[in-house]
Design a protein around this motif. Structure first.
Motif, mmCIF file in Angstrom:
data_model
loop_
_atom_site.group_PDB
_atom_site.id
_atom_site.type_symbol
_atom_site.label_atom_id
_atom_site.label_comp_id
_atom_site.label_asym_id
_atom_site.label_seq_id
_atom_site.Cartn_x
_atom_site.Cartn_y
_atom_site.Cartn_z
ATOM 1 N N ARG A 46 19.360 6.291 1.544
ATOM 2 C CA ARG A 46 18.277 6.000 2.489
ATOM 3 C C ARG A 46 16.993 5.700 1.724
ATOM 4 N N CYS A 47 16.015 5.184 2.432
ATOM 5 C CA CYS A 47 14.725 4.876 1.811
ATOM 6 C C CYS A 47 13.616 5.564 2.597
ATOM 7 N N PHE A 48 13.040 6.588 1.989
ATOM 8 C CA PHE A 48 11.983 7.367 2.629
ATOM 9 C C PHE A 48 10.614 6.950 2.099
ATOM 10 N N VAL A 49 9.618 7.056 2.973
ATOM 11 C CA VAL A 49 8.236 6.935 2.509
ATOM 12 C C VAL A 49 7.928 8.188 1.706
ATOM 13 N N ASN A 50 7.394 8.008 0.509
ATOM 14 C CA ASN A 50 7.139 9.150 -0.383
ATOM 15 C C ASN A 50 5.819 9.821 0.006
ATOM 16 N N ARG A 51 5.873 10.491 1.164
ATOM 17 C CA ARG A 51 4.651 11.111 1.708
ATOM 18 C C ARG A 51 5.033 12.305 2.561
ATOM 19 N N CYS A 52 4.508 13.477 2.231
ATOM 20 C CA CYS A 52 4.737 14.669 3.031
ATOM 21 C C CYS A 52 4.032 14.528 4.377
ATOM 22 N N SER A 53 4.685 14.984 5.433
ATOM 23 C CA SER A 53 4.106 14.871 6.776
ATOM 24 C C SER A 53 2.969 15.854 7.030
ATOM 25 N N HIS A 54 2.744 16.760 6.095
ATOM 26 C CA HIS A 54 1.700 17.766 6.267
ATOM 27 C C HIS A 54 0.333 17.210 5.869
ATOM 28 N N GLN A 55 0.097 17.052 4.575
ATOM 29 C CA GLN A 55 -1.191 16.535 4.108
ATOM 30 C C GLN A 55 -1.025 15.304 3.219
ATOM 31 N N SER A 56 0.112 14.612 3.377
ATOM 32 C CA SER A 56 0.342 13.299 2.766
ATOM 33 C C SER A 56 0.512 13.302 1.252
ATOM 34 N N ALA A 57 0.773 14.451 0.643
ATOM 35 C CA ALA A 57 1.015 14.484 -0.802
ATOM 36 C C ALA A 57 2.328 13.770 -1.128
ATOM 37 N N ARG A 58 2.424 13.227 -2.340
ATOM 38 C CA ARG A 58 3.680 12.637 -2.804
ATOM 39 C C ARG A 58 4.717 13.743 -2.975
ATOM 40 N N LEU A 59 5.897 13.519 -2.418
ATOM 41 C CA LEU A 59 6.966 14.508 -2.536
ATOM 42 C C LEU A 59 7.590 14.498 -3.922
ATOM 43 N N LEU A 60 7.821 13.296 -4.445
ATOM 44 C CA LEU A 60 8.483 13.140 -5.734
ATOM 45 C C LEU A 60 7.560 12.398 -6.687
ATOM 46 N N GLN A 61 7.467 12.888 -7.898
ATOM 47 C CA GLN A 61 6.605 12.291 -8.911
ATOM 48 C C GLN A 61 7.471 11.617 -9.974
ATOM 49 N N GLY A 62 7.106 10.427 -10.369
ATOM 50 C CA GLY A 62 7.829 9.732 -11.421
ATOM 51 C C GLY A 62 8.632 8.559 -10.898
ATOM 52 N N ASP A 101 0.797 -1.227 0.000
ATOM 53 C CA ASP A 101 0.000 0.000 0.000
ATOM 54 C C ASP A 101 0.826 1.271 0.000
ATOM 55 N N ASP A 102 2.135 1.138 -0.055
ATOM 56 C CA ASP A 102 2.986 2.311 0.128
ATOM 57 C C ASP A 102 3.902 2.555 -1.068
ATOM 58 N N GLU A 103 4.369 3.808 -1.176
ATOM 59 C CA GLU A 103 5.383 4.169 -2.149
ATOM 60 C C GLU A 103 6.600 4.709 -1.401
ATOM 61 N N PHE A 104 7.776 4.282 -1.849
ATOM 62 C CA PHE A 104 9.022 4.640 -1.192
ATOM 63 C C PHE A 104 9.961 5.292 -2.201
ATOM 64 N N VAL A 105 11.002 5.968 -1.678
ATOM 65 C CA VAL A 105 12.000 6.616 -2.519
ATOM 66 C C VAL A 105 13.388 6.289 -1.982
#
Length: 440
Positions: A104-120, A90-94
């Protein structure tokens, strides 16, 4: 020297002699079909997985929590600020190469309103990761929140701000390959053995030390259960009929445990050549090692790389090579990857589950950092073999998934030449069982 050899779709398997131990006799197989196990949920070694296990999302999640999984290589994110995304369940990582050199491997989710930080799929970020929604920005090194404009200038340094960094999962690098886990790395020991096994094979390539770059990356959502893809990957009974191009790269008598005097002579000559060069080549089989298998084997005589025409995939050599060597070093990792190393490029393939009916197949081609597209390599020529072979396997895996959902489904027996299918299924069952904490 007599060596039996297999290749597979979506990858190439071993130089090995099938181990007959643990296989049911024809009579036992008939009995199993006539009188199935009393529990439809149990797994019998030497047979495919029960239907309930194949489509059990919780079992799949537990495997990725209890083991390390392949997530890419340093060649995918070569330079600081390079990144590559991937999906798992259920998750996307970067994967992000920090300015400090650590990946490192980050969850691709902004801590504010959960938008994807990186597209593509892949790219290079700025000095900070900036959310396109409200411009919250984060460190490329540790994911710490650096600024949150609409929250005021002091928010990032506040207690709440310090707790608003990016989530991340553990990453461990082995021989330039990147492994991640959804679980607690302090209780996982599978990569300790993997690192020891791989060292003599991978060291001549020095992938962990840099000097490489990503020539091409491809990914696609496959309409098939990920376990069907991996089972397909671990055998080659289907290769002669379905991979006409792939089989031409190898001696025709080297498939599915068969051999011939011609192939034995080819392999003996190659082994002597590898010995004289100081190259590790003897197979490290899955039976002896929980999560990895390694083997080196010769290409068809005169072939210089993994290409359909046998010509070099790239004119710029990698690692310690000073000539195009007519062989390939292959590695297979549980639960999800297969990697092929030649003297001019590295081809990686890995699969990650999305849900019970879909997975995503990732492929990367890594070349020397000085190689220039159009001058030292042609992308189509470099990538043809695995793009074509993987595409041929997609239909097979889709068909296997549909069949596994049938009301008539029951696990079929594996042939002796499918010993690595047996190993994979046994391994999956072992590491997908509920832990004590799962059972409460």
């Amino acid at each position: 020297m007599r060596v039996e050899h297999q290749t597979i779709g979506m990858g190439i398997t071993s130089l090995s002699r099938p181990d007959q131990a643990g296989w049911a006799s024809p009579g036992e197989r008939e009995h199993h079909r006539a009188v199935p196990d009393s529990s439809p949920h149990s797994h019998r070694s030497g047979f495919g997985l029960p239907q309930e296990m194949i489509f059990d999302a919780q079992r799949t999640r537990r495997v990725f929590e209890q083991r390390w999984f392949f997530a890419g290589t340093r060649g995918d994110v070569t330079r600081p600020r390079d990144w590559m995304s991937f999906r798992l369940l259920d998750d996307e990582f970067v994967l992000l190469h920090g300015d400090d050199g650590e990946i490192r491997c980050f969850v691709n989710r902004c801590s504010h309103q959960s938008a994807r930080l990186l597209q593509g799929d892949t790219g290079t970020t700025s000095a900070r990761l900036v959310c396109p929604n409200h411009q919250w920005s984060y460190s490329v090194n540790n994911g710490q929140l650096k600024a949150a404009q609409i929250m005021g200038p002091d928010f990032a340094a506040s207690e709440r701000g310090r707790c608003s960094g990016l989530d991340q999962i553990p990453v461990r690098e082995v021989a330039g390959m990147l492994f991640a886990t959804l679980g607690d790395p302090s209780v996982l020991d599978d990569l300790d053995e993997v690192e020891t096994i791989l060292a003599p094979y991978a060291d001549p390539f020095a992938l962990a030390h840099g000097g490489y770059r990503l020539a091409h990356h491809h990914r696609e959502v496959v309409p098939a259960n990920w376990l069907m893809v991996m089972i397909n990957n671990r055998e080659c009974g289907h290769c002669a009929a379905n991979h006409k191009g792939l089989v031409e790269l190898f001696d025709p008598s080297s498939f599915n445990g068969t051999s011939s005097a011609t192939y034995d002579a080819l392999f003996d000559a190659a082994a002597q050549r590898w010995e004289s060069m100081g190259l590790a080549w003897r197979e490290q089989p899955f039976d002896a090692h929980d999560s990895v298998r390694v083997a080196r084997y010769p290409l068809r005589e005169g072939w210089k790389s993994i290409t359909f025409d046998g010509e070099p995939a790239c004119s710029t050599l990698i690692g310690e090579w000073d000539h195009h060597e007519s062989s390939t070093l292959s590695m297979w990792f549980n639960p999800n990857a297969w990697v092929h190393w030649t003297s001019d490029h590295i081809a990686t393939n890995w699969v990650l589950p999305i849900d019970e009916d879909r997975c995503e197949l990732y492929s990367s081609w890594i070349v020397h950092e000085d190689a220039v597209e159009g001058e030292h390599y042609d992308v189509d020529h470099l990538t043809d073999v695995w793009r074509v072979t993987n595409a041929e396997d997609v239909g097979l895996c889709n068909s296997m998934t549909a069949g596994a959902k049938s009301t008539w489904y029951q696990p079929g027996p594996f042939a002796p030449q499918e010993q690595f299918c047996r190993q994979f299924c046994d391994w999956f069952v072992r590491w997908s069982e509920p832990t004590a904490s799962d059972r409460g």
